[in-house]
Write a protein that holds these residues in place. Structure first.
Motif, short mmCIF file in Angstrom:
data_model
loop_
_atom_site.label_atom_id
_atom_site.label_comp_id
_atom_site.label_asym_id
_atom_site.label_seq_id
_atom_site.Cartn_x
_atom_site.Cartn_y
_atom_site.Cartn_z
N SER A 311 7.31 -3.27 17.42
CA SER A 311 6.27 -3.22 16.39
C SER A 311 6.40 -1.90 15.66
CB SER A 311 4.87 -3.35 17.03
OG SER A 311 4.73 -4.59 17.68
N LEU A 312 6.33 -1.96 14.33
CA LEU A 312 6.52 -0.76 13.54
C LEU A 312 5.46 -0.66 12.45
CD1 LEU A 312 9.66 -2.34 13.63
CD2 LEU A 312 10.20 0.08 13.49
N THR A 313 5.08 0.55 12.15
CA THR A 313 4.19 0.83 11.03
C THR A 313 4.81 1.93 10.20
OG1 THR A 313 2.91 2.41 12.35
CG2 THR A 313 2.10 0.13 12.24
N SER A 314 4.54 1.87 8.91
CA SER A 314 5.13 2.84 7.99
C SER A 314 4.05 3.76 7.45
CB SER A 314 5.82 2.11 6.84
OG SER A 314 6.16 3.00 5.81
N ASP A 315 4.40 5.02 7.23
CA ASP A 315 3.47 5.94 6.60
C ASP A 315 3.14 5.51 5.18
OD1 ASP A 315 3.65 7.31 8.91
OD2 ASP A 315 4.74 9.05 8.13
N LEU A 316 4.01 4.67 4.60
CA LEU A 316 3.77 4.21 3.23
C LEU A 316 2.55 3.31 3.15
CD1 LEU A 316 4.73 3.94 0.28
CD2 LEU A 316 6.19 2.05 1.02
N TYR A 317 2.40 2.41 4.12
CA TYR A 317 1.30 1.46 4.11
C TYR A 317 0.25 1.76 5.17
CZ TYR A 317 4.66 -1.23 1.36
OH TYR A 317 5.55 -1.63 0.41
N GLY A 318 0.58 2.63 6.10
CA GLY A 318 -0.38 2.92 7.16
C GLY A 318 -0.46 1.78 8.16
N GLY A 319 -1.54 1.79 8.94
CA GLY A 319 -1.70 0.78 9.98
C GLY A 319 -2.08 -0.59 9.47
N SER A 320 -2.31 -0.73 8.17
CA SER A 320 -2.72 -2.04 7.64
C SER A 320 -1.56 -3.02 7.61
CB SER A 320 -3.28 -1.87 6.22
OG SER A 320 -2.31 -1.31 5.36
N VAL A 321 -0.32 -2.54 7.66
CA VAL A 321 0.86 -3.40 7.63
C VAL A 321 1.69 -3.12 8.88
CG1 VAL A 321 2.97 -4.03 6.42
CG2 VAL A 321 0.90 -3.47 5.12
N LYS A 366 11.79 -11.24 5.50
CA LYS A 366 10.61 -11.77 4.81
C LYS A 366 9.52 -10.70 4.71
CE LYS A 366 7.35 -15.63 4.81
NZ LYS A 366 6.17 -14.77 4.59
N GLN A 367 9.32 -9.94 5.80
CA GLN A 367 8.33 -8.87 5.76
C GLN A 367 8.75 -7.77 4.79
OE1 GLN A 367 8.05 -7.74 9.89
NE2 GLN A 367 6.45 -9.26 10.32
N LEU A 368 10.06 -7.50 4.73
CA LEU A 368 10.53 -6.50 3.77
C LEU A 368 10.30 -6.96 2.33
CD1 LEU A 368 13.92 -5.35 5.36
CD2 LEU A 368 11.85 -3.97 5.03
N LYS A 369 10.44 -8.26 2.10
CA LYS A 369 10.20 -8.77 0.76
C LYS A 369 8.73 -8.66 0.38
CE LYS A 369 11.07 -12.86 -2.11
NZ LYS A 369 11.61 -14.24 -2.14
N ASP A 370 7.84 -8.92 1.36
CA ASP A 370 6.41 -8.83 1.09
C ASP A 370 5.94 -7.38 0.97
OD1 ASP A 370 6.31 -11.58 1.20
OD2 ASP A 370 5.72 -11.64 3.32
N HIS A 371 6.51 -6.51 1.77
CA HIS A 371 6.12 -5.09 1.75
C HIS A 371 7.39 -4.25 1.73
CE1 HIS A 371 2.64 -7.18 3.60
NE2 HIS A 371 1.94 -6.32 2.87
N PRO A 372 7.96 -4.00 0.56
CA PRO A 372 9.24 -3.30 0.46
C PRO A 372 9.18 -1.88 1.02
CG PRO A 372 8.66 -4.36 -1.62
CD PRO A 372 7.44 -4.41 -0.76
N LEU A 373 10.29 -1.47 1.58
CA LEU A 373 10.46 -0.11 2.08
C LEU A 373 11.62 0.55 1.34
CD1 LEU A 373 10.09 -0.73 5.93
CD2 LEU A 373 8.39 0.31 4.41
N ARG A 374 11.79 1.83 1.55
CA ARG A 374 12.88 2.58 0.96
C ARG A 374 13.57 3.40 2.04
NH1 ARG A 374 12.07 -0.71 -2.13
NH2 ARG A 374 11.75 -0.61 -4.39
N VAL A 375 14.83 3.68 1.83
CA VAL A 375 15.60 4.44 2.80
C VAL A 375 15.00 5.83 2.99
CG1 VAL A 375 17.86 5.49 3.25
CG2 VAL A 375 17.71 3.18 2.30
N GLY A 376 14.87 6.23 4.26
CA GLY A 376 14.37 7.55 4.58
C GLY A 376 12.90 7.63 4.88
N LEU A 377 12.13 6.55 4.68
CA LEU A 377 10.70 6.58 4.95
C LEU A 377 10.45 6.71 6.46
CD1 LEU A 377 9.28 3.85 2.53
CD2 LEU A 377 9.27 6.33 2.25
N SER A 378 9.33 7.38 6.81
CA SER A 378 8.98 7.58 8.21
C SER A 378 8.32 6.32 8.76
CB SER A 378 8.03 8.77 8.35
OG SER A 378 8.64 9.95 7.88
#
Length: 388
Positions: A311-321, A366-378
């Motif tokens: 399970s992973l969460t990104s600083d970009l979206y926080g715990g909501s995604v 599919k999750q990447l398509k719904d919530h895109p990320l970028r290289v290097g994000l925490s």
């Protein structure tokens, strides 16, 4: 004895001042407070212990994780001048889209030359095939020459035999005067001429045989060039076809296309620039096929295996995604061991440092398509190791 003064003989009451009980109450309250804290700590400890045994021990987590991707470097395979650049930084492209157009004038000329060489090779093969037929006819003609020479030899042999018999007869009659000297001379001359013609006929046969042998050799050599081949698989034709394919490939390489779907990054090519093979023109980041490299402490890796859910969460979206992924591999060494300047621990004042090992986590497209990320994000990563 005089009576004592009643004012002085009356018994004085004892000291009746109230006792201060505040310190005792404070100590009691402190003991109760400390007891409550201790009880709370014990309860919390027991609760944490129970949680760790039932839940916490089934997971390992880290916040030392970052998004990565196998970026595609766009480089030319031929040297030419740039005539058009169709994309810019941050632009999304699809695999096969034209990125850069190079000058293809020389490549087109090379294709035309290769096509002409192929046509010439095919014509030469046809000429070689026709030569075989001509040489076969020459061999047949030489056979006829040999037959004629043999007939001439037979005739010359007959003339020789007749001239020899005539000469012998006259030589026998000459002593008796039955044959004149002129007649004997004529017979002798006829014999010499017949013998010469016989030798000439024999030489003619040898010459005819030699000519036939030369024609046969030429036919065999020519057949060796075409036997087992046709106009498509003849060696010289195949060489010309290979040169034409190379010329067409060079022409096709003058158009540089996107190798993968993604986003253009670090474009550093301009119109008019002359580029050489291997020159980095830009990068294509495949944002739809990203992964995460999570750097776990060495003590956390005992039960981490390929295929475990993450399970992973990104600083970009926080715990909501929350992203779901799976462990696809562990690095062959710690991060420090592959650093540009690896740590040198063989020193006198060595201090142990907890090492981290990169763990590769694949993300759901599919999750990447719904919530895109970028290289290097925490990212924060948590691996479920309960399936061990």
């Amino acid at each position: 004895m005089a009576d004592a003064d009643p004012a002085f003989t009356k018994t004085q009451p004892a000291d009746t001042a109230p006792v201060d009980t505040a310190p005792v109450e404070r100590k009691s309250k402190r003991r109760k407070l400390l007891g409550g804290i201790a009880a709370a700590v014990l309860v919390a400890g027991a609760g944490y212990g129970g949680w760790y045994v039932l839940v916490g021990s089934h997971y390992v987590s880290t916040d030392n994780a970052y998004v990565g991707a196998d970026t595609a470097s766009v480089t030319p395979l031929v040297a030419a001048q740039v005539t058009e650049v169709r994309v810019g930084d941050t632009q999304r492209v699809r695999k096969g889209d034209i990125l850069v157009q190079l000058d293809d004038s020389d490549a087109r000329i090379a294709v035309a030359q290769a096509e002409a060489d192929l046509a010439q090779a095919r014509r030469q093969y046809g000429q070689t095939s026709a030569t075989s037929a001509a040489l076969a006819a020459q061999v047949g003609a030489r056979d006829a020459d040999i037959a004629r020479a043999r007939a001439q030899l037979v005739a010359a042999q007959a003339d020789y035999d007749k001239a020899r018999v005539d000469l012998d007869r006259r030589r026998k009659l000459a002593p008796a005067g039955a044959v004149s000297g002129d007649e004997l001379t004529s017979a002798t001359a006829a014999f010499s001429s017949a013998r010469a013609n016989l030798e000439l006929a024999r030489a003619g046969i040898a010459q005819a045989n030699s000519t036939r042998g030369a024609a046969t050799g030429q036919l065999a050599a020519n057949n060796a060039l075409i036997n087992g081949t046709n106009v498509t698989n003849a060696p010289e034709v195949m060489v010309a076809q290979a040169k034409l394919a190379q010329a067409k490939l060079t022409l096709d390489r003058s158009v540089i296309r996107a190798p993968v779907d993604g986003i253009v990054t670090r474009r550093n090519v301009q119109v008019g620039q002359r580029v050489a093979p291997g020159t980095a023109l830009m990068l294509i980041v495949p944002v739809d096929s990203l992964y995460v490299d999570a750097n776990f402490k060495e003590a956390q890796l005992a039960k981490v295996k390929v295929g475990q859910p993450v399970s992973l969460t990104s600083d970009l979206y926080g715990g909501s995604v929350t992203y779901t992924g799976r462990v696809v591999g562990l690095s062959g060494g710690t991060g420090s061991s592959f650093a540009l300047i690896p740590a040198q621990n063989a020193t006198g004042n060595w201090i142990k440092v907890v090492q981290r090992v990169p763990v590769r986590v694949a993300l759901d497209p599919k999750q990447l398509k719904d919530h895109p990320l970028r290289v290097g994000l925490s990212m924060d990563a948590e691996i479920d190791i309960s399936g061990d």
